[in-house]
Design a protein around this motif. Sequence first.
Motif, PDB file in Angstrom:
ATOM      1  N   VAL A 122       8.393  11.134   3.159  1.00  0.00           N
ATOM      2  CA  VAL A 122       7.100  10.489   2.935  1.00  0.00           C
ATOM      3  C   VAL A 122       6.188  11.425   2.153  1.00  0.00           C
ATOM      4  N   VAL A 123       5.619  10.931   1.062  1.00  0.00           N
ATOM      5  CA  VAL A 123       4.627  11.681   0.290  1.00  0.00           C
ATOM      6  C   VAL A 123       3.297  10.947   0.389  1.00  0.00           C
ATOM      7  N   VAL A 183       5.754   6.302  -0.434  1.00  0.00           N
ATOM      8  CA  VAL A 183       4.510   6.850  -0.961  1.00  0.00           C
ATOM      9  C   VAL A 183       3.375   6.216  -0.174  1.00  0.00           C
ATOM     10  N   LEU A 184       2.537   7.069   0.416  1.00  0.00           N
ATOM     11  CA  LEU A 184       1.428   6.600   1.237  1.00  0.00           C
ATOM     12  C   LEU A 184       0.115   7.050   0.591  1.00  0.00           C
ATOM     13  N   VAL A 185      -0.711   6.090   0.213  1.00  0.00           N
ATOM     14  CA  VAL A 185      -1.960   6.376  -0.488  1.00  0.00           C
ATOM     15  C   VAL A 185      -3.143   5.992   0.386  1.00  0.00           C
ATOM     16  N   SER A 186      -4.133   6.873   0.461  1.00  0.00           N
ATOM     17  CA  SER A 186      -5.362   6.575   1.182  1.00  0.00           C
ATOM     18  C   SER A 186      -6.500   6.432   0.187  1.00  0.00           C
ATOM     19  N   ASP A 198       1.313   1.098 -11.883  1.00  0.00           N
ATOM     20  CA  ASP A 198       1.811   1.038 -13.267  1.00  0.00           C
ATOM     21  C   ASP A 198       2.695   2.236 -13.587  1.00  0.00           C
ATOM     22  N   LEU A 199       2.292   3.412 -13.106  1.00  0.00           N
ATOM     23  CA  LEU A 199       3.067   4.629 -13.353  1.00  0.00           C
ATOM     24  C   LEU A 199       4.415   4.578 -12.634  1.00  0.00           C
ATOM     25  N   LEU A 200       4.420   4.075 -11.417  1.00  0.00           N
ATOM     26  CA  LEU A 200       5.676   3.978 -10.663  1.00  0.00           C
ATOM     27  C   LEU A 200       6.668   3.062 -11.380  1.00  0.00           C
ATOM     28  N   TYR A 201       6.167   1.970 -11.931  1.00  0.00           N
ATOM     29  CA  TYR A 201       7.043   1.075 -12.694  1.00  0.00           C
ATOM     30  C   TYR A 201       7.501   1.737 -13.990  1.00  0.00           C
ATOM     31  N   ALA A 202       6.567   2.418 -14.669  1.00  0.00           N
ATOM     32  CA  ALA A 202       6.899   3.056 -15.941  1.00  0.00           C
ATOM     33  C   ALA A 202       7.948   4.140 -15.771  1.00  0.00           C
ATOM     34  N   LEU A 205      10.550   4.119 -10.727  1.00  0.00           N
ATOM     35  CA  LEU A 205      10.654   4.509  -9.321  1.00  0.00           C
ATOM     36  C   LEU A 205      10.298   3.399  -8.340  1.00  0.00           C
ATOM     37  N   ARG A 206       9.604   2.389  -8.811  1.00  0.00           N
ATOM     38  CA  ARG A 206       9.024   1.414  -7.880  1.00  0.00           C
ATOM     39  C   ARG A 206      10.054   0.746  -6.986  1.00  0.00           C
ATOM     40  N   GLU A 207      11.151   0.313  -7.535  1.00  0.00           N
ATOM     41  CA  GLU A 207      12.110  -0.465  -6.759  1.00  0.00           C
ATOM     42  C   GLU A 207      12.771   0.338  -5.649  1.00  0.00           C
ATOM     43  N   ASP A 208      12.779   1.657  -5.787  1.00  0.00           N
ATOM     44  CA  ASP A 208      13.434   2.507  -4.790  1.00  0.00           C
ATOM     45  C   ASP A 208      12.467   3.047  -3.743  1.00  0.00           C
ATOM     46  N   LEU A 209      11.198   2.646  -3.825  1.00  0.00           N
ATOM     47  CA  LEU A 209      10.183   3.194  -2.942  1.00  0.00           C
ATOM     48  C   LEU A 209       9.521   2.128  -2.088  1.00  0.00           C
TER      49      LEU A 209
END
Length: 247
Positions: free
Chosen positions: A108-109, A169-172, A190-194, A197-201
């Motif tokens: 977890v990040v 990925v945990l964002v506050s 947008d960055l995760l898709y670019a 990484l998005r599909e694996d997270l």
Amino acid sequence: MIDLRSIRPYGDQMGDGAVQLSFTIPLECGPLAREVAKHFCEKLGFQDVTVATMEDMGENFTFFVVYAKTTISVDASAIKIVAPKFKKMTREQLDDLVKREFNRQIVVVGATVGTDAHTVGLDSILNMKGFHGDYGLERYHAFKVYNMGAQVPPIELVKKAREVQADVVLVSQVVTQRNIHIRHLTELMDLLYAEGLREDLLVIVGGPRITHELALELGYDAGFGAGTTPSDVANFIVQELLRKFSR
């Protein structure tokens, strides 16, 4: 038996509509301020208005606590709840489940992104001590936690997620003026898709102005608002990962 079609606040008797209100009026503490407070509540539709507390705040401001009653009711059966779904399990049960099903720790990040400098909520979920006796994710054997802290640029969070091969990925987000949180959360997604990484997270956002519905609209897997406990997040992560990757 409670009638879900007609839910009203409860005070002394079921369905009596009793409520407690608190507010400040810009008038000197005294009889005029008291009457203004009562009239204000009556204009809101409340009945049997009683001023319980009237305190001088200085500089012509008065603070009130008022008791009143309402005849308004809500049809709870017509309300559709949009919230993260999970079964509540103990820390030990989750640790055993992860050991059995993953045979490794879930990585977890977490961070607050952009200009947001508030980490109390993030730390309460991630740090070992948690809050109110509910331990944070660092206390679980199930998780390997990287807490990046405050004001992390979204691109740096993405880089860290790639570096440590994160599962979550945990964002506050606490700062929400002018909807700055929407901009930050959209940029991160947008960055995760670019970066592919998005599909694996599993990507989660939390904060006092965050709802699950908003999170889904922005492309996140879940949104957690005020009152969320570390064990809520821990349970959702484990159970959602099992659902996500067993499809």
